[in-house]
Scaffold this motif. Structure first.
Motif, PDB file in Angstrom:
ATOM      1  N   PHE A  44       9.423  42.685 109.056  1.00 25.68           N
ATOM      2  CA  PHE A  44       9.637  43.815 108.590  1.00 25.68           C
ATOM      3  C   PHE A  44      11.009  44.198 108.085  1.00 25.68           C
ATOM      4  CE2 PHE A  44       5.716  45.311 110.936  1.00 25.68           C
ATOM      5  CZ  PHE A  44       4.838  45.298 109.736  1.00 25.68           C
ATOM      6  N   GLY A  45      11.943  43.900 109.106  1.00 25.26           N
ATOM      7  CA  GLY A  45      13.603  44.151 108.506  1.00 25.26           C
ATOM      8  C   GLY A  45      14.012  43.340 107.179  1.00 25.26           C
ATOM      9  N   VAL A  46      13.607  42.019 107.078  1.00 23.70           N
ATOM     10  CA  VAL A  46      14.039  41.309 105.966  1.00 23.70           C
ATOM     11  C   VAL A  46      13.174  41.870 104.844  1.00 23.70           C
ATOM     12  CG1 VAL A  46      13.379  38.898 105.018  1.00 23.70           C
ATOM     13  CG2 VAL A  46      14.239  39.292 107.483  1.00 23.70           C
ATOM     14  N   ALA A  47      11.765  42.244 104.923  1.00 22.29           N
ATOM     15  CA  ALA A  47      11.385  42.852 103.805  1.00 22.29           C
ATOM     16  C   ALA A  47      11.870  44.080 103.223  1.00 22.29           C
ATOM     17  CB  ALA A  47       9.683  43.148 104.133  1.00 22.29           C
ATOM     18  N   GLY A  48      12.438  44.999 104.433  1.00 20.63           N
ATOM     19  CA  GLY A  48      13.185  46.149 103.924  1.00 20.63           C
ATOM     20  C   GLY A  48      14.232  45.811 103.511  1.00 20.63           C
ATOM     21  N   ALA A  49      14.901  44.971 103.770  1.00 25.83           N
ATOM     22  CA  ALA A  49      16.447  44.499 102.693  1.00 25.83           C
ATOM     23  C   ALA A  49      15.980  43.917 101.412  1.00 25.83           C
ATOM     24  CB  ALA A  49      17.099  43.324 103.688  1.00 25.83           C
ATOM     25  N   TRP A  50      14.876  43.350 101.374  1.00 27.37           N
ATOM     26  CA  TRP A  50      14.356  42.703  99.862  1.00 27.37           C
ATOM     27  C   TRP A  50      13.996  44.028  99.168  1.00 27.37           C
ATOM     28  CZ3 TRP A  50       9.727  43.409  97.540  1.00 27.37           C
ATOM     29  CH2 TRP A  50       9.600  42.679  96.111  1.00 27.37           C
ATOM     30  N   LEU A  56      12.346  52.196 103.682  1.00 26.51           N
ATOM     31  CA  LEU A  56      12.608  53.057 104.897  1.00 26.51           C
ATOM     32  C   LEU A  56      11.263  52.998 105.501  1.00 26.51           C
ATOM     33  CD1 LEU A  56      13.916  56.404 103.073  1.00 26.51           C
ATOM     34  CD2 LEU A  56      14.996  55.145 104.795  1.00 26.51           C
ATOM     35  N   VAL A  57      10.155  52.841 105.029  1.00 25.04           N
ATOM     36  CA  VAL A  57       8.833  52.539 105.853  1.00 25.04           C
ATOM     37  C   VAL A  57       8.963  51.429 106.550  1.00 25.04           C
ATOM     38  CG1 VAL A  57       6.355  51.864 105.577  1.00 25.04           C
ATOM     39  CG2 VAL A  57       7.268  53.735 104.365  1.00 25.04           C
ATOM     40  N   LEU A  58       9.470  50.022 105.980  1.00 29.80           N
ATOM     41  CA  LEU A  58       9.678  48.810 106.670  1.00 29.80           C
ATOM     42  C   LEU A  58      10.786  48.837 107.565  1.00 29.80           C
ATOM     43  CD1 LEU A  58       9.323  46.923 103.290  1.00 29.80           C
ATOM     44  CD2 LEU A  58       7.830  46.653 105.287  1.00 29.80           C
ATOM     45  N   PHE A  59      11.753  49.654 107.695  1.00 29.68           N
ATOM     46  CA  PHE A  59      12.856  49.833 108.508  1.00 29.68           C
ATOM     47  C   PHE A  59      12.170  50.512 109.615  1.00 29.68           C
ATOM     48  CE2 PHE A  59      16.259  49.264 105.281  1.00 29.68           C
ATOM     49  CZ  PHE A  59      16.334  47.977 105.249  1.00 29.68           C
ATOM     50  N   LEU A  60      11.308  51.612 109.515  1.00 24.56           N
ATOM     51  CA  LEU A  60      10.609  52.251 110.539  1.00 24.56           C
ATOM     52  C   LEU A  60       9.830  51.282 111.313  1.00 24.56           C
ATOM     53  CD1 LEU A  60       9.995  54.838 111.784  1.00 24.56           C
ATOM     54  CD2 LEU A  60       7.982  55.383 110.053  1.00 24.56           C
ATOM     55  N   PHE A  61       8.974  50.525 110.510  1.00 25.72           N
ATOM     56  CA  PHE A  61       7.847  49.475 111.359  1.00 25.72           C
ATOM     57  C   PHE A  61       9.169  48.591 112.167  1.00 25.72           C
ATOM     58  CE2 PHE A  61       4.379  50.016 108.101  1.00 25.72           C
ATOM     59  CZ  PHE A  61       3.993  51.268 108.808  1.00 25.72           C
ATOM     60  N   SER A  62       9.962  48.023 111.636  1.00 24.12           N
ATOM     61  CA  SER A  62      10.930  47.045 112.274  1.00 24.12           C
ATOM     62  C   SER A  62      11.485  47.640 113.547  1.00 24.12           C
ATOM     63  CB  SER A  62      11.991  46.696 111.410  1.00 24.12           C
ATOM     64  OG  SER A  62      12.833  45.787 112.176  1.00 24.12           O
ATOM     65  N   ARG A  96      17.305  52.903 119.124  1.00 28.09           N
ATOM     66  CA  ARG A  96      16.118  52.706 118.346  1.00 28.09           C
ATOM     67  C   ARG A  96      15.231  53.677 117.944  1.00 28.09           C
ATOM     68  NH1 ARG A  96      15.507  46.464 120.344  1.00 28.09           N
ATOM     69  NH2 ARG A  96      16.915  45.468 119.062  1.00 28.09           N
ATOM     70  N   VAL A  97      14.860  54.376 118.938  1.00 30.21           N
ATOM     71  CA  VAL A  97      13.979  55.465 119.034  1.00 30.21           C
ATOM     72  C   VAL A  97      14.627  56.591 117.850  1.00 30.21           C
ATOM     73  CG1 VAL A  97      12.840  57.579 119.926  1.00 30.21           C
ATOM     74  CG2 VAL A  97      13.049  55.362 121.165  1.00 30.21           C
ATOM     75  N   ALA A  98      15.948  56.761 117.882  1.00 30.27           N
ATOM     76  CA  ALA A  98      16.554  57.972 117.239  1.00 30.27           C
ATOM     77  C   ALA A  98      16.677  57.141 115.766  1.00 30.27           C
ATOM     78  CB  ALA A  98      17.916  58.022 117.531  1.00 30.27           C
ATOM     79  N   PHE A  99      17.009  55.904 115.679  1.00 30.78           N
ATOM     80  CA  PHE A  99      16.737  55.339 114.074  1.00 30.78           C
ATOM     81  C   PHE A  99      15.208  55.262 113.606  1.00 30.78           C
ATOM     82  CE2 PHE A  99      15.867  51.480 111.537  1.00 30.78           C
ATOM     83  CZ  PHE A  99      16.872  51.520 110.825  1.00 30.78           C
ATOM     84  N   GLY A 100      14.357  55.252 114.481  1.00 27.63           N
ATOM     85  CA  GLY A 100      12.884  55.265 114.020  1.00 27.63           C
ATOM     86  C   GLY A 100      12.491  56.775 113.499  1.00 27.63           C
ATOM     87  N   ALA A 101      13.041  57.883 114.341  1.00 30.66           N
ATOM     88  CA  ALA A 101      12.800  59.123 113.894  1.00 30.66           C
ATOM     89  C   ALA A 101      13.693  59.587 112.764  1.00 30.66           C
ATOM     90  CB  ALA A 101      13.246  60.104 115.326  1.00 30.66           C
ATOM     91  N   MET A 102      14.840  59.165 112.454  1.00 26.72           N
ATOM     92  CA  MET A 102      15.730  59.359 111.563  1.00 26.72           C
ATOM     93  C   MET A 102      15.100  58.740 110.390  1.00 26.72           C
ATOM     94  SD  MET A 102      19.297  58.194 110.559  1.00 26.72           S
ATOM     95  CE  MET A 102      18.790  56.785 109.812  1.00 26.72           C
ATOM     96  N   SER A 103      14.725  57.549 110.376  1.00 26.91           N
ATOM     97  CA  SER A 103      13.857  56.707 109.224  1.00 26.91           C
ATOM     98  C   SER A 103      12.507  57.539 108.895  1.00 26.91           C
ATOM     99  CB  SER A 103      13.493  55.343 109.574  1.00 26.91           C
ATOM    100  OG  SER A 103      14.694  54.551 109.933  1.00 26.91           O
TER     101      SER A 103
END
Length: 394
Positions: A71-77, A43-49, A9-16
């Motif tokens: 945040f995840g649902v808002a990112g998918a939207w 990308l911002v919303l997935f990072l926050f999620s 998840r840290v790597a996912f956040g850094a990549m986002s």
């Protein structure tokens, strides 16, 4: 091998964050397109999620976990909205609001302080829904090349299907089940999402570059004010069309049109009024001609049309129809001008005769002006002693 979910998840956040910065600097700032903005938002919303989920196991998990779902649902939207914007469709916030309410509400009542999967079914269902809708929009897209469209659509379809399978496994096996944890748990999902997020981001960047090239070519071929072909593009396409007509033994007609007393409109009402008149006439042309006809702005207030397969009488009927449409155009602050036309038959001559045909149409246009304007004059082919036919009011 057990995947370290926290590290992923840290790597996912850094990549986002890295993809967000790259996409914003390289793509959004150059295009300012709606799809770029919505993808940045996703990308911002997935990072926050991802950041919110990192707070699981802490004293603030009770609010961080539901917030991560939101945040995840808002990112998918936002991904779906980005896909819709590629087809020039507006966002649909009325579908986002209930989805966020369901995601937050089900998580809030599902003991989020001790349950990291609080509201899991609602979250997974919303993710599958919006990612599946994204895929449908992308499959319907016609602006992109087939390769890019297929890449984006299949990636979104895979993610939507993946979340749907997660939902089914969650309901059948439970979040603590061995199968769910091994295939659809947080660790594998984060890894899959990271990979696909990179694929989509680079595909979106490639699409942006492709659209920039298309837009540049369009600006090179079209007049910025009216949207019609510019002079050079019209002449190039007209020459090719005339060659095709000559090979087929077919004929056509060329028309020059000039707005009457256009200088007076500019002098009395300003150049903005003149621009309005030019756009109104261009709209009247494009709304009247056939899909096989060519229409261009020849220069100033002068326009040019090539009508393959049309004889002089049909061309004259078309000029009458265009003028009628122009007269019926609503313009509260401006009386739109009348139009004079010069019509020249092409016969079966090829591209090398284009300049002569334009000259004949120009002479006919001059005669239309001399005879009182608001009319069409026909320049007839060789053999006519006068070279012109009397003008007819349009």
């Amino acid at each position: 091998m057990q995947l370290d979910t926290v590290t992923l998840r840290v790597a996912f956040g850094a990549m986002s964050l890295a993809l967000l910065l790259l996409f914003y600097l390289v793509t959004f700032r150059r295009t300012r397109a709606a799809y770029s903005a919505w993808w940045c938002a996703a990308l911002v919303l997935f990072l926050f999620s991802a950041t919110a989920y990192l707070l699981n196991g802490t004293a603030v998990q009770w609010w961080a976990n539901p917030l991560g779902n939101v945040f995840g649902v808002a990112g998918a939207w936002s991904v779906w909205t980005a896909a819709r914007s590629l087809r020039s469709l507006k966002p649909m916030p009325w579908l986002l609001v209930p989805a966020l309410a369901v995601a937050a509400g089900t998580a809030a009542v599902d003991h989020p302080a001790i349950n990291v999967w609080a509201g899991g079914p609602a979250f997974l269902g919303c993710m599958a829904l919006f990612l599946g809708l994204s895929s449908a929009e992308l499959f319907l897209l016609r602006r992109a090349s087939p390769r890019l469209r297929t890449s984006l659509a299949l990636t979104s379809a895979f993610m939507g299907f993946f979340y749907l399978c997660r939902l089914v496994a969650f309901l059948a096996d439970g979040p603590d089940g061995a199968f769910f944890q091994r295939v659809f748990g947080s660790g594998p999902t984060t890894l899959v999402t990271m990979t696909l997020l990179m694929v989509v981001s680079f595909s979106m960047a490639a699409f942006s570059a492709e659209q920039a090239a298309v837009d540049l070519r369009k600006r090179a071929l079209h007049d910025g004010l009216t949207g019609l072909l510019n002079r050079s593009a019209f002449l190039e396409l007209a020459a090719a069309r005339m060659q095709a007509l000559q090979r087929a033994g077919a004929s056509g007609t060329l028309v020059l049109a000039d707005l009457d007393h256009f200088k007076q409109i500019n002098d009395a009402n300003g150049h903005a009024a003149g621009d309005t008149a030019l756009r109104a006439f261009a709209a009247a042309c494009t709304g009247t001609v056939r899909s096989t006809d060519l229409v261009g702005r020849y220069g100033g207030e002068e326009f040019i049309l090539l009508l393959p397969g049309a004889d002089a009488e049909q061309a004259e009927d078309l000029t009458h129809l265009i003028s009628t449409v122009l007269r019926q155009t609503a313009s509260p602050d401006l009386v739109l001008p009348t139009v004079s036309y010069g019509i020249a038959p092409i016969g079966e001559r090829g591209a090398d005769a284009l300049a002569d045909i334009i000259a004949a149409a120009d002479e006919a246009l001059y005669q239309a002006k001399s005879q009182g304007r608001d009319r069409a004059v026909l320049a007839v082919e060789h053999g006519n002693p006068d070279g012109l036919m009397p003008g007819a009011k349009v």
